[in-house]
Design a protein around this motif. Structure first.
Motif, mmCIF file in Angstrom:
data_model
loop_
_atom_site.group_PDB
_atom_site.id
_atom_site.type_symbol
_atom_site.label_atom_id
_atom_site.label_comp_id
_atom_site.label_asym_id
_atom_site.label_seq_id
_atom_site.Cartn_x
_atom_site.Cartn_y
_atom_site.Cartn_z
ATOM 1 N N ALA A 1 0.813 -1.209 0.000
ATOM 2 C CA ALA A 1 0.000 0.000 0.000
ATOM 3 C C ALA A 1 0.853 1.267 0.000
ATOM 4 O O ALA A 1 0.465 2.272 -0.571
ATOM 5 N N ASN A 2 2.008 1.245 0.655
ATOM 6 C CA ASN A 2 2.824 2.445 0.802
ATOM 7 C C ASN A 2 4.058 2.468 -0.090
ATOM 8 O O ASN A 2 4.932 3.297 0.100
ATOM 9 N N ALA A 3 4.136 1.544 -1.025
ATOM 10 C CA ALA A 3 5.301 1.485 -1.918
ATOM 11 C C ALA A 3 4.851 1.083 -3.315
ATOM 12 O O ALA A 3 3.782 0.516 -3.501
ATOM 13 N N SER A 4 5.700 1.393 -4.267
ATOM 14 C CA SER A 4 5.442 1.023 -5.653
ATOM 15 C C SER A 4 6.625 0.193 -6.138
ATOM 16 O O SER A 4 7.767 0.647 -6.068
ATOM 17 N N LEU A 5 6.354 -1.015 -6.600
ATOM 18 C CA LEU A 5 7.392 -1.911 -7.101
ATOM 19 C C LEU A 5 7.090 -2.243 -8.553
ATOM 20 O O LEU A 5 5.953 -2.569 -8.904
ATOM 21 N N SER A 6 8.124 -2.153 -9.399
ATOM 22 C CA SER A 6 8.010 -2.526 -10.808
ATOM 23 C C SER A 6 9.166 -3.439 -11.161
ATOM 24 O O SER A 6 10.238 -3.365 -10.560
ATOM 25 N N ILE A 7 8.947 -4.292 -12.168
ATOM 26 C CA ILE A 7 9.980 -5.194 -12.668
ATOM 27 C C ILE A 7 10.201 -4.893 -14.144
ATOM 28 O O ILE A 7 9.240 -4.728 -14.899
ATOM 29 N N ASP A 8 11.475 -4.819 -14.534
ATOM 30 C CA ASP A 8 11.825 -4.627 -15.940
ATOM 31 C C ASP A 8 11.736 -5.999 -16.615
ATOM 32 O O ASP A 8 12.696 -6.761 -16.620
ATOM 33 N N THR A 9 10.583 -6.308 -17.173
ATOM 34 C CA THR A 9 10.351 -7.638 -17.747
ATOM 35 C C THR A 9 11.156 -7.864 -19.030
ATOM 36 O O THR A 9 11.465 -9.002 -19.364
ATOM 37 N N ALA A 10 11.512 -6.790 -19.729
ATOM 38 C CA ALA A 10 12.307 -6.949 -20.951
ATOM 39 C C ALA A 10 13.751 -7.330 -20.640
ATOM 40 O O ALA A 10 14.456 -7.839 -21.499
ATOM 41 N N GLY A 11 14.188 -7.077 -19.405
ATOM 42 C CA GLY A 11 15.571 -7.343 -19.043
ATOM 43 C C GLY A 11 15.801 -8.636 -18.282
ATOM 44 O O GLY A 11 16.894 -8.865 -17.771
ATOM 45 N N ILE A 12 14.793 -9.502 -18.179
ATOM 46 C CA ILE A 12 14.961 -10.761 -17.448
ATOM 47 C C ILE A 12 15.914 -11.664 -18.229
ATOM 48 O O ILE A 12 15.718 -11.909 -19.413
#
Length: 119
Positions: A29-40
């Motif tokens: 709720a208090n954070a934003s997480l993203s993953i660079d899926t193109a770089g896996i």
């Protein structure tokens, strides 16, 4: 040897990524997480990828280098960079023997696991 690995890590962080596809991971709720899926990328049993985290009240963005063992349901933190106002504030690269690891309690329901491991 550790200095050479750290230097390579710094160089890898400094190089521009050819293609970035940041996808948000639902959850906190208090954070934003993203993953660079193109770089896996695959490294043996590991899938290595970058994360981007921001949190309420935190100035800057944390870019992490993370690895996931999809068969074992384990994540491993390999390094982090804190960026604020367009500058590198702090960097941590974890030596192989000291990388923090965590077992994913329920991989089938974990959005990051599904994103990285394709389940």
């Amino acid at each position: 040897m550790i200095r050479a690995a750290m230097a390579l890590g710094v160089i890898a962080f400094a190089l521009p990524a050819d293609a970035q596809t940041w996808k948000p991971v639902p959850g906190a709720a208090n954070a934003s997480l993203s993953i660079d899926t193109a770089g896996i990328k695959r490294e043996g049993k590991w899938r290595v990828f970058r994360t981007r985290t921001t949190a309420l009240g935190m100035e800057g963005t944390i870019i992490g280098t993370v690895a996931m063992d999809c068969a074992a349901g384990v994540t491993e933190l390999r390094g982090q960079r804190l960026l604020a106002r367009g500058k590198l504030v702090r960097e941590r690269v974890f030596p192989v023997a000291k990388r923090p690891r965590q077992k994913i309690p329920n991989p089938a329901k974990d959005p990051a696991f599904r994103m990285v491991c394709g389940r």
